[in-house]
Write a protein that holds these residues in place. Structure first.
Motif, PDB file in Angstrom:
ATOM      1  N   ASN A 196      52.262 -27.275  75.131  1.00 23.08           N
ATOM      2  CA  ASN A 196      50.997 -27.415  74.413  1.00 23.08           C
ATOM      3  C   ASN A 196      51.084 -28.322  73.199  1.00 23.08           C
ATOM      4  OD1 ASN A 196      49.108 -25.637  75.886  1.00 23.08           O
ATOM      5  ND2 ASN A 196      50.602 -24.061  75.355  1.00 23.08           N
ATOM      6  N   LYS A 197      52.265 -28.388  72.595  1.00 19.94           N
ATOM      7  CA  LYS A 197      52.393 -29.179  71.373  1.00 19.94           C
ATOM      8  C   LYS A 197      53.839 -29.639  71.221  1.00 19.94           C
ATOM      9  CE  LYS A 197      51.018 -28.994  66.488  1.00 19.94           C
ATOM     10  NZ  LYS A 197      50.427 -28.138  65.412  1.00 19.94           N
ATOM     11  N   ILE A 198      54.017 -30.956  71.048  1.00 18.84           N
ATOM     12  CA  ILE A 198      55.366 -31.504  70.880  1.00 18.84           C
ATOM     13  C   ILE A 198      55.401 -32.467  69.707  1.00 18.84           C
ATOM     14  CG2 ILE A 198      55.892 -31.291  73.348  1.00 18.84           C
ATOM     15  CD1 ILE A 198      55.587 -34.368  73.546  1.00 18.84           C
ATOM     16  N   LEU A 199      56.592 -32.625  69.159  1.00 22.74           N
ATOM     17  CA  LEU A 199      56.866 -33.683  68.180  1.00 22.74           C
ATOM     18  C   LEU A 199      57.920 -34.570  68.814  1.00 22.74           C
ATOM     19  CD1 LEU A 199      56.378 -34.699  65.219  1.00 22.74           C
ATOM     20  CD2 LEU A 199      58.475 -33.458  64.620  1.00 22.74           C
ATOM     21  N   ILE A 200      57.598 -35.842  69.012  1.00 21.00           N
ATOM     22  CA  ILE A 200      58.553 -36.749  69.645  1.00 21.00           C
ATOM     23  C   ILE A 200      58.879 -37.903  68.710  1.00 21.00           C
ATOM     24  CG2 ILE A 200      56.680 -37.923  70.916  1.00 21.00           C
ATOM     25  CD1 ILE A 200      58.836 -38.450  73.134  1.00 21.00           C
ATOM     26  N   LEU A 201      60.177 -38.189  68.604  1.00 22.92           N
ATOM     27  CA  LEU A 201      60.668 -39.266  67.759  1.00 22.92           C
ATOM     28  C   LEU A 201      61.545 -40.176  68.605  1.00 22.92           C
ATOM     29  CD1 LEU A 201      61.396 -36.267  66.260  1.00 22.92           C
ATOM     30  CD2 LEU A 201      61.736 -37.805  64.338  1.00 22.92           C
ATOM     31  N   SER A 202      61.162 -41.422  68.751  1.00 20.34           N
ATOM     32  CA  SER A 202      62.086 -42.406  69.300  1.00 20.34           C
ATOM     33  C   SER A 202      62.990 -42.866  68.155  1.00 20.34           C
ATOM     34  CB  SER A 202      61.323 -43.585  69.892  1.00 20.34           C
ATOM     35  OG  SER A 202      60.490 -43.166  70.952  1.00 20.34           O
ATOM     36  N   THR A 203      64.270 -43.054  68.462  1.00 25.12           N
ATOM     37  CA  THR A 203      65.263 -43.334  67.425  1.00 25.12           C
ATOM     38  C   THR A 203      65.942 -44.662  67.706  1.00 25.12           C
ATOM     39  OG1 THR A 203      66.689 -41.871  68.733  1.00 25.12           O
ATOM     40  CG2 THR A 203      65.748 -40.963  66.731  1.00 25.12           C
ATOM     41  N   GLY A 204      66.033 -45.523  66.694  1.00 29.65           N
ATOM     42  CA  GLY A 204      66.529 -46.869  66.920  1.00 29.65           C
ATOM     43  C   GLY A 204      67.695 -47.254  66.034  1.00 29.65           C
ATOM     44  N   ALA A 205      68.645 -48.004  66.605  1.00 24.34           N
ATOM     45  CA  ALA A 205      69.758 -48.590  65.856  1.00 24.34           C
ATOM     46  C   ALA A 205      69.428 -50.055  65.613  1.00 24.34           C
ATOM     47  CB  ALA A 205      71.063 -48.449  66.640  1.00 24.34           C
ATOM     48  N   LEU A 206      69.223 -50.423  64.359  1.00 24.79           N
ATOM     49  CA  LEU A 206      68.704 -51.742  64.012  1.00 24.79           C
ATOM     50  C   LEU A 206      69.824 -52.762  63.808  1.00 24.79           C
ATOM     51  CD1 LEU A 206      65.921 -50.550  61.543  1.00 24.79           C
ATOM     52  CD2 LEU A 206      65.654 -51.217  63.930  1.00 24.79           C
ATOM     53  N   MET A 207      70.617 -52.936  64.841  1.00 27.14           N
ATOM     54  CA  MET A 207      71.706 -53.913  64.770  1.00 27.14           C
ATOM     55  C   MET A 207      71.343 -55.141  65.596  1.00 27.14           C
ATOM     56  SD  MET A 207      74.477 -52.272  67.381  1.00 27.14           S
ATOM     57  CE  MET A 207      74.145 -52.162  69.145  1.00 27.14           C
ATOM     58  N   SER A 208      72.123 -56.190  65.428  1.00 27.28           N
ATOM     59  CA  SER A 208      71.992 -57.384  66.259  1.00 27.28           C
ATOM     60  C   SER A 208      73.390 -57.908  66.538  1.00 27.28           C
ATOM     61  CB  SER A 208      71.158 -58.453  65.548  1.00 27.28           C
ATOM     62  OG  SER A 208      71.934 -59.116  64.565  1.00 27.28           O
ATOM     63  N   PRO A 209      73.546 -58.768  67.535  1.00 24.21           N
ATOM     64  CA  PRO A 209      74.872 -59.357  67.764  1.00 24.21           C
ATOM     65  C   PRO A 209      75.410 -60.058  66.519  1.00 24.21           C
ATOM     66  CG  PRO A 209      73.438 -59.781  69.634  1.00 24.21           C
ATOM     67  CD  PRO A 209      72.584 -59.181  68.573  1.00 24.21           C
ATOM     68  N   THR A 210      74.539 -60.718  65.766  1.00 23.32           N
ATOM     69  CA  THR A 210      74.976 -61.425  64.558  1.00 23.32           C
ATOM     70  C   THR A 210      75.466 -60.455  63.494  1.00 23.32           C
ATOM     71  OG1 THR A 210      73.407 -63.221  64.974  1.00 23.32           O
ATOM     72  CG2 THR A 210      74.245 -62.999  62.719  1.00 23.32           C
TER      73      THR A 210
ATOM     74  N   PRO B 272      71.997 -49.799  60.572  1.00 25.55           N
ATOM     75  CA  PRO B 272      70.904 -48.982  60.043  1.00 25.55           C
ATOM     76  C   PRO B 272      70.163 -48.287  61.196  1.00 25.55           C
ATOM     77  CG  PRO B 272      70.764 -51.275  59.287  1.00 25.55           C
ATOM     78  CD  PRO B 272      71.727 -51.233  60.424  1.00 25.55           C
ATOM     79  N   GLY B 273      69.592 -47.151  60.903  1.00 27.28           N
ATOM     80  CA  GLY B 273      68.808 -46.436  61.908  1.00 27.28           C
ATOM     81  C   GLY B 273      67.396 -46.185  61.421  1.00 27.28           C
ATOM     82  N   ILE B 274      66.501 -45.958  62.376  1.00 22.51           N
ATOM     83  CA  ILE B 274      65.118 -45.617  62.039  1.00 22.51           C
ATOM     84  C   ILE B 274      64.553 -44.711  63.126  1.00 22.51           C
ATOM     85  CG2 ILE B 274      64.015 -47.585  63.213  1.00 22.51           C
ATOM     86  CD1 ILE B 274      62.178 -47.711  60.629  1.00 22.51           C
ATOM     87  N   ALA B 275      63.626 -43.854  62.742  1.00 28.01           N
ATOM     88  CA  ALA B 275      62.963 -42.962  63.706  1.00 28.01           C
ATOM     89  C   ALA B 275      61.518 -42.763  63.282  1.00 28.01           C
ATOM     90  CB  ALA B 275      63.671 -41.613  63.764  1.00 28.01           C
TER      91      ALA B 275
END
Length: 338
Positions: free
Chosen positions: A303-317, A326-329
């Motif tokens: 009936n009710k959810i909290l969803i967080l996609s989580t990201g690693a903000l890296m690049s090859p460089t 760094p991370g973000i959600a």
């Protein structure tokens, strides 16, 4: 004065948009996992008839969008905005798909957090009266991500147990100002959090602090408690990151362990599919939400959810230059009925 703002980072939507339909497409490995019956399309060939992994990924995203729109009994011409992104340089999977779809396009990059970033912005645009219908979508592809971020598959490099398997997957959600739910009611925008992790084979550890920070902020801003949700779902932490997020939250006097899961754990049979700590990638949370959790909301099992996609903000460089990850959600609260 921001009249819809709650606390520091959360928005309560005055006219919550309805998620009218979703679509999910996954690769062959994902199609052998425990959620195999939840996806709309499972590919037999991860190239899907194309001559590169990148073209196959863009084709997945394009077709997920088309299928979600078709399920909603609309045409691409009726979609006001498309919000989407992926992991590849210059978000070529999403932007090349948008080229084919001819829908006004906001290209987003939040690494693996992009699905809830897309849902956040699409719902706020609709709530603000700037659109009637929006598409939120992301994609990822194991082979394309490996080529860009780590090692070409041909090298046969050994993977660390903490490493995650980038999901070959895409998901798309059609949001509308009218509909019978489920509805996006709250958006909590994450901050970039960096605990100094530099190991790209341990992204769960890099992303867990941002997940914990956003979860803490959501409950502080809204005054809600974990028990108010049937499930709290992170996107891409895998087993290592999930355990770390639980530990970090307990250190802050918040225990979510009884109703917490992670899409990166759900999509694969971790014990039998040789995927390390689980899945990651923009398409992981997108396909698991659009294929699995959305159906549970529609059926009333949730009936009710909290969803967080989580990201690693890296690049090859940044990796080659020795930078930390760094991370973000970003979090969205979704409920079956208002």
């Amino acid at each position: 004065m921001a009249i819809k703002k709650l606390g520091k980072q959360t928005v309560k939507l005055e006219n919550p948009p309805s998620i009218v339909s979703t679509a999910s497409i996954v690769g062959s490995k994902e199609g052998q996992g425990p959620l195999k019956d939840k996806f709309d399309i499972i590919l037999d060939d991860d190239l899907w008839g194309e001559d590169s992994w990148e073209k196959a990924e863009s084709k997945m995203l394009e077709n997920a969008v088309k299928l979600a729109i078709d399920k909603g009994n609309l045409s691409p011409d009726e979609i006001d905005y498309m919000f989407g992104g992926d992991l590849l340089n210059q978000i070529i999977s999403a932007s090349f798909a948008a080229r084919q779809l001819s829908i006004p396009f906001f290209g987003l990059y939040g690494a693996c957090s992009t699905m809830t970033e897309s849902l956040s912005l699409a719902s706020m645009i609709i709530d603000g009266g700037y659109a009637d219908h929006c598409i939120a979508t992301t994609s990822s592809h194991f082979a394309a991500a490996e080529r860009q971020f780590r090692f070409p598959l041909e090298m046969g490099s050994q993977r660390a147990p903490s490493a995650q398997w980038t999901a070959t997957a895409s998901g798309a959600a059609l949001l509308s100002k009218e509909g019978d739910g489920p509805y996006i009611t709250h958006v909590t925008t994450g901050k970039v959090i960096d605990f100094g992790i530099k190991d790209s084979n341990n992204m769960g550890a890099a992303m867990a602090p941002s997940a914990a920070d956003t979860i803490l902020r959501h409950f502080k801003d809204t005054g809600l408690q974990p028990k108010d949700y049937d499930l709290i779902i992170t996107g891409d932490l895998g087993e290592v990151g999930k355990d770390l997020a639980i530990k970090l939250l307990k250190e802050n006097n918040l225990d979510i362990s009884s109703n917490f899961t992670d899409c990166g754990v759900e999509i694969f049979d971790i014990k039998n599919q040789d995927v390390g700590s689980g899945a990651s990638g923009c398409g992981c949370s997108a396909s698991v939400f659009c294929g699995h959790f959305y159906s549970l909301l529609k059926s009333g099992e949730l009936n009710k959810i909290l969803i967080l996609s989580t990201g690693a903000l890296m690049s090859p460089t940044s990796t080659l230059q020795g930078e930390s990850i760094p991370g973000i959600a970003h979090a969205v609260a979704i409920q079956r009925r208002l």
